[in-house]
Design an enzyme around this catalytic site. Structure first.
Site: not given
Length: 312
Positions: A160, A186
């Site tokens: 990501s 994350y």
């Protein structure tokens, strides 16, 4: 000498179906983790539609069966299988890998969790790192004999752009001492996805196994179930030059490109976005790959720590 950056005819608005159009994957076998929803199901649909046998590796097998029926209905292929996999549970990963027989040509590490409240596995591992990185690391290592047997295999590591939020805190990966921040956790796990591709390629290219990582773009999926949508929109407004939302079909395109494109033959250890290899991240932009995510020493260190954590 730096290798030239990979460019393709595709871009931000390309779909998975467009990327795979004209390719014949007959005889190829693929595993897509998290293949029951979001970009996972669209990745699986594109691969199956091109002739591959696709196994949806999912936590919820009932949802997996529904997705398989949907893919069969839209593609006409019946080569869509479903198998249970809980990435945060090493026993589940081992069971999945031990049940696999024959070669594996494509392993798409698509499943993940995003910005969860602080949660620990029974082993004390932070959930996002355990799911997004350790589970896929474990799975790829356990499936390595099948990948080698393919005579040319690809691993697709879905990272990501959020990897730019955090490198790996090697002193406290699992937030035992530092304050927990969901987005930092994350980001760290997504950096780990890129570093995995770097080191897996270094170790396994000689066996014909190559791994690449990617940012799929911003897509509204169940991945965001732990995040308030207002928070996401606020983060997007605060990010310079943030790209528009993508459809799930567009979001799956870069994964499918890395899994299938002839342009990626013998290519590994790189990071892609919008169906092209990304350049270095520049401050004040919302594109590119952070230098620490491609750092070879960090990749080797993370591999060794991950292997020790899993007792490999």
């Amino acid at each position: 000498m730096t290798a030239p950056r990979i460019t393709t005819p595709f871009g931000a608005t390309s779909t998975a179906a467009e990327v795979v159009a004209g390719l014949d994957l007959t005889g190829r076998r693929a595993v897509v983790t998290g293949g029951a929803s979001g970009i996972g199901v669209e990745t699986a649909r594109a691969l199956a539609g091109a002739g591959a046998e696709v196994t949806l590796a999912v936590r919820d097998t009932a949802a997996g069966e529904r997705a398989a029926e949907d893919i069969t209905g839209s593609t006409g292929t019946k080569q869509v299988l479903v198998a249970p996999l809980e990435l945060a549970d090493p026993a589940s990963v081992a069971a999945f890998a031990d049940a696999w027989t024959g070669p594996l040509h494509l392993l798409v590490g698509n499943a993940g969790v995003m910005a969860t409240p602080l949660t620990r596995t029974p082993q004390g591992w932070e959930l996002q790192f355990a799911t997004n990185h350790l589970g896929h690391f474990h799975l790829a290592n356990r499936l390595l004999p099948a990948l080698r047997a393919a005579g040319g295999a690809r691993i697709v590591s879905v990272s990501s752009g959020a990897h730019r939020r955090s490198g790996i805190d090697f002193d406290d990966i699992h937030f035992h001492r530092r304050s927990y921040e969901p987005w930092a956790a994350y980001g760290q796990s997504k950096t780990a996805n890129v570093l995995f591709a770097v080191e897996a390629t270094r170790r396994w290219a000689g066996d014909g196994v190559y791994a690449n990582a990617l940012h799929p773009g911003s897509i509204r999926t169940n991945l965001q179930r732990h995040v308030d949508q207002a928070e996401i929109e606020a983060l997007r407004r605060a990010t310079p030059g943030v790209a528009p939302w993508k459809t799930v079909q567009q979001g799956a395109a870069t994964s499918v490109l890395l899994a299938t494109s002839p342009l990626l033959e013998g290519v590994g250890g790189r990071y892609f976005e919008d169906c092209n290899e990304a350049g270095p991240h520049r401050s004040g932009t919302s594109t590119g790959v952070a230098a620490y995510a491609l750092d070879e020493q960090a990749a080797q260190r993370l591999w060794e720590i991950s292997a020790a954590t899993l007792g490999r």
